[in-house]
Write a protein that holds these residues in place. Structure first.
Motif, PDB file in Angstrom:
ATOM      1  N   TRP A 103      -2.662 -28.883  19.883  1.00 22.05           N
ATOM      2  CA  TRP A 103      -1.416 -28.190  20.203  1.00 22.05           C
ATOM      3  C   TRP A 103      -0.740 -28.764  21.447  1.00 22.05           C
ATOM      4  O   TRP A 103       0.408 -28.447  21.734  1.00 22.05           O
ATOM      5  N   GLU A 104      -1.406 -29.617  22.194  1.00 21.67           N
ATOM      6  CA  GLU A 104      -0.792 -30.286  23.340  1.00 21.67           C
ATOM      7  C   GLU A 104       0.139 -31.418  22.891  1.00 21.67           C
ATOM      8  O   GLU A 104       0.987 -31.863  23.658  1.00 21.67           O
ATOM      9  N   ASP A 105      -0.021 -31.883  21.681  1.00 22.63           N
ATOM     10  CA  ASP A 105       0.792 -32.977  21.144  1.00 22.63           C
ATOM     11  C   ASP A 105       2.092 -32.410  20.579  1.00 22.63           C
ATOM     12  O   ASP A 105       2.075 -31.581  19.665  1.00 22.63           O
ATOM     13  N   PRO A 106       3.256 -32.851  21.108  1.00 22.34           N
ATOM     14  CA  PRO A 106       4.539 -32.324  20.600  1.00 22.34           C
ATOM     15  C   PRO A 106       4.777 -32.648  19.123  1.00 22.34           C
ATOM     16  O   PRO A 106       5.406 -31.856  18.416  1.00 22.34           O
ATOM     17  N   ALA A 107       4.278 -33.756  18.636  1.00 20.75           N
ATOM     18  CA  ALA A 107       4.466 -34.089  17.221  1.00 20.75           C
ATOM     19  C   ALA A 107       3.715 -33.098  16.330  1.00 20.75           C
ATOM     20  O   ALA A 107       4.220 -32.696  15.270  1.00 20.75           O
ATOM     21  N   GLN A 112       3.806 -28.418  12.653  1.00 20.51           N
ATOM     22  CA  GLN A 112       3.422 -27.044  12.318  1.00 20.51           C
ATOM     23  C   GLN A 112       4.648 -26.145  12.172  1.00 20.51           C
ATOM     24  O   GLN A 112       4.682 -25.275  11.299  1.00 20.51           O
ATOM     25  N   ALA A 113       5.656 -26.335  13.023  1.00 22.52           N
ATOM     26  CA  ALA A 113       6.884 -25.539  12.908  1.00 22.52           C
ATOM     27  C   ALA A 113       7.587 -25.838  11.590  1.00 22.52           C
ATOM     28  O   ALA A 113       8.102 -24.928  10.933  1.00 22.52           O
ATOM     29  N   ARG A 114       7.605 -27.082  11.179  1.00 23.19           N
ATOM     30  CA  ARG A 114       8.226 -27.442   9.898  1.00 23.19           C
ATOM     31  C   ARG A 114       7.451 -26.830   8.736  1.00 23.19           C
ATOM     32  O   ARG A 114       8.039 -26.297   7.799  1.00 23.19           O
ATOM     33  N   GLU A 115       6.121 -26.918   8.805  1.00 20.94           N
ATOM     34  CA  GLU A 115       5.307 -26.458   7.679  1.00 20.94           C
ATOM     35  C   GLU A 115       5.245 -24.939   7.592  1.00 20.94           C
ATOM     36  O   GLU A 115       5.449 -24.354   6.533  1.00 20.94           O
ATOM     37  N   ARG A 116       4.951 -24.300   8.703  1.00 27.24           N
ATOM     38  CA  ARG A 116       4.724 -22.849   8.676  1.00 27.24           C
ATOM     39  C   ARG A 116       6.004 -22.026   8.721  1.00 27.24           C
ATOM     40  O   ARG A 116       6.075 -20.969   8.107  1.00 27.24           O
TER      41      ARG A 116
END
Length: 189
Positions: A103-107, A112-116
């Motif tokens: 979760w530290e990785d912005p990518a 996750q925002a795109r998927e969930r």
């Protein structure tokens, strides 16, 4: 063949003159032969007494050691089970730490925002794929000019994402009229 003259009869305390084959030897009285019948009786008596004493000693030793050995084995099994739990907890902790580090990785956060949440970046077009088993298509009348071609939405479904539907339900709830106190039903005691 010559016969030996009979040996003189000795008194009980007399010692033989020369060493005899039976083991009298000088200064030692001669051993009397033990009767064959008395030997097994004595041996059985001695063995039975020895067996009883040995059995009592073994029983006492078992009585004293059994609780200690049982407690040791029980504690050893408990220690092994706890060691297994600790190893499992450490493996779970490492797995959770790896997830937290992702979760530290912005990518990863963007993916996750795109998927969930079905987020899209500015300038992108979002497409929603509808499961054909959920879609109920009415029979189309080819003679009806108002019917549109193409797949239909699921029953009760909407084109908007879920967060838009939630926001609209909040807006509707905020505009609903509040019932007056006299219109409210009275509670009976």
């Amino acid at each position: 063949m010559s016969r030996r003259p009979p040996s003189p009869v000795r008194a009980r305390g007399d010692a033989p003159r020369g060493g005899s084959a039976r083991g009298g030897g000088a200064g030692r009285p001669a051993r009397r032969p033990v009767a064959a019948e008395s030997r097994p009786v004595r041996l059985a008596r001695v063995l039975s007494v020895r067996a009883i004493v040995l059995g009592v000693v073994l029983l006492a030793g078992f009585t004293l050691l059994f609780p200690t050995v049982r407690a040791y084995l029980g504690q050893r099994a408990e220690l092994d089970a706890l060691a297994t739990q600790v190893a499992q907890a450490e493996a779970d902790e490492q797995s959770l730490q790896r997830d937290l580090d992702r979760w530290e990785d912005p990518a990863y956060v963007a993916a996750q925002a795109r998927e969930r949440l079905s987020y899209v970046l500015p300038g992108e077009t979002a497409y929603r794929v509808i499961d054909p088993e959920v879609v109920v298509e009415p029979e189309e009348d080819p003679a009806d000019p108002t019917s549109e071609a193409g797949p239909t939405l699921p029953v009760g479904g909407a084109v908007n994402p879920w967060y838009t539907t939630v926001w609209e339900s909040l807006e509707v709830a905020g505009t609903a009229p509040v019932p007056a106190p006299e219109d409210a039903p009275e509670a009976t005691p």
